[in-house]
Scaffold this active site. Structure first.
Site, PDB file in Angstrom:
ATOM      1  CG  HIS A 170      16.082  -6.687  18.251  1.00  0.00           C
ATOM      2  ND1 HIS A 170      16.769  -5.619  17.722  1.00  0.00           N
ATOM      3  CD2 HIS A 170      14.777  -6.505  17.916  1.00  0.00           C
ATOM      4  CE1 HIS A 170      15.907  -4.810  17.109  1.00  0.00           C
ATOM      5  NE2 HIS A 170      14.694  -5.326  17.216  1.00  0.00           N
ATOM      6  CD  GLN A 177       7.063  -5.275  13.783  1.00  0.00           C
ATOM      7  OE1 GLN A 177       5.944  -5.425  14.292  1.00  0.00           O
ATOM      8  NE2 GLN A 177       7.520  -6.059  12.828  1.00  0.00           N
ATOM      9  CG  HIS A 189      13.198  -7.846  13.304  1.00  0.00           C
ATOM     10  ND1 HIS A 189      12.149  -7.198  12.674  1.00  0.00           N
ATOM     11  CD2 HIS A 189      13.596  -7.003  14.286  1.00  0.00           C
ATOM     12  CE1 HIS A 189      11.949  -6.033  13.240  1.00  0.00           C
ATOM     13  NE2 HIS A 189      12.811  -5.885  14.236  1.00  0.00           N
ATOM     14  CG  ASN A 240      10.416  -4.482  19.668  1.00  0.00           C
ATOM     15  OD1 ASN A 240      10.292  -4.798  20.847  1.00  0.00           O
ATOM     16  ND2 ASN A 240      11.460  -3.803  19.221  1.00  0.00           N
ATOM     17  CG  ASP A 270      20.223  -3.389  14.754  1.00  0.00           C
ATOM     18  OD1 ASP A 270      19.109  -3.791  15.068  1.00  0.00           O
ATOM     19  OD2 ASP A 270      20.437  -2.193  14.429  1.00  0.00           O
TER      20      ASP A 270
HETATM   21  P1  AMP Z   1      12.458  -3.006  15.500  1.00  0.00           P
HETATM   22  O1  AMP Z   1      12.367  -1.650  16.155  1.00  0.00           O
HETATM   23  O2  AMP Z   1      12.265  -4.145  16.456  1.00  0.00           O
HETATM   24  O3  AMP Z   1      11.541  -3.104  14.309  1.00  0.00           O
HETATM   25  O4  AMP Z   1      13.952  -3.145  15.029  1.00  0.00           O
HETATM   26  C1  AMP Z   1      14.415  -2.728  13.803  1.00  0.00           C
HETATM   27  C2  AMP Z   1      15.918  -2.789  13.887  1.00  0.00           C
HETATM   28  O5  AMP Z   1      16.422  -2.871  12.575  1.00  0.00           O
HETATM   29  C3  AMP Z   1      16.588  -1.585  14.549  1.00  0.00           C
HETATM   30  O6  AMP Z   1      17.385  -2.027  15.629  1.00  0.00           O
HETATM   31  C4  AMP Z   1      17.439  -0.979  13.423  1.00  0.00           C
HETATM   32  O7  AMP Z   1      18.668  -0.476  13.894  1.00  0.00           O
HETATM   33  C5  AMP Z   1      17.619  -2.154  12.514  1.00  0.00           C
HETATM   34  N1  AMP Z   1      17.800  -1.861  11.105  1.00  0.00           N
HETATM   35  C6  AMP Z   1      17.034  -1.073  10.327  1.00  0.00           C
HETATM   36  N2  AMP Z   1      17.468  -1.092   9.056  1.00  0.00           N
HETATM   37  C7  AMP Z   1      18.533  -1.924   9.029  1.00  0.00           C
HETATM   38  C8  AMP Z   1      19.427  -2.361   8.010  1.00  0.00           C
HETATM   39  N3  AMP Z   1      19.302  -1.940   6.756  1.00  0.00           N
HETATM   40  N4  AMP Z   1      20.403  -3.224   8.345  1.00  0.00           N
HETATM   41  C9  AMP Z   1      20.543  -3.653   9.624  1.00  0.00           C
HETATM   42  N5  AMP Z   1      19.739  -3.273  10.626  1.00  0.00           N
HETATM   43  C10 AMP Z   1      18.756  -2.416  10.335  1.00  0.00           C
END
Ligand code: AMP
Ligand code: ZN
Length: 136
Positions: free
Chosen positions: A103, A95, A101, A88, A32
């Site tokens: 985490h 989300q 995805h 999420n 992440d």
């Molecule tokens: P969510 O809030 O569960 O949708 O999580 C999205 C996650 O994606 C967050 O923890 C962000 O830090 C991560 N994220 C967003 N864009 C990228 C990216 N390009 N590469 C890696 N992680 C990302």
């Protein structure tokens, strides 16, 4: 099954570079970019599903098996003291990227992160009503 407008589709396909920890035909696991802790990773299916509700059962099974594999690897390599799986679904649930995805958040004693909720105090009747709604 890939959505060219979806950033996680493009990362999973290797079109956008990522810190990849693992890859197979169906999944990519990446670090992440905004990690909660050292080693915070995301399991991404290569096919586009918006969330758990849309994820096919077979992909769900494989994703959780992969989560276990990665968790063991993190324990071995990072010596984390614990690990949170967070997943999420929907904006209301936090989300922000609408490609399913999981985490993987390694936890370290004293890391200061808070992943949680404010516990309620329902009466038994309320719990029972909810139980009935869901179970029956
Ligand atoms: P969510 O809030 O569960 O949708 O999580 C999205 C996650 O994606 C967050 O923890 C962000 O830090 C991560 N994220 C967003 N864009 C990228 C990216 N390009 N590469 C890696 N992680 C990302
Ligand atoms: Zn996608």
């Amino acid at each position: 099954m890939k959505d060219d407008t979806c950033i996680f589709c493009r990362i999973a396909a290797g079109e956008i570079p990522s810190k990849t920890l693992y890859e197979d035909d169906e999944f990519r696991v990446i670090l992440d970019l905004g990690p909660a802790t050292k080693g915070h990773a995301l399991i991404l299916p290569k096919n586009h599903y918006r969330n758990l509700f849309e994820l096919p059962k077979e992909q769900a099974e494989k994703a959780i098996v992969l989560a276990k594999k990665m968790a063991l690897r993190m324990q071995e390599k990072l010596h984390c003291d614990g690990l949170n799986l967070v997943q999420n679904n929907g904006e209301t649930a936090g989300q922000t990227v609408f490609h399913f995805h999981i985490h993987l958040i390694p936890r370290y004693e004293g890391d200061g992160q808070v992943i949680g909720w404010k516990p309620g105090k329902p009466e038994d009747a309320e719990l029972e009503a909810v139980r009935k709604t869901i179970a029956e």
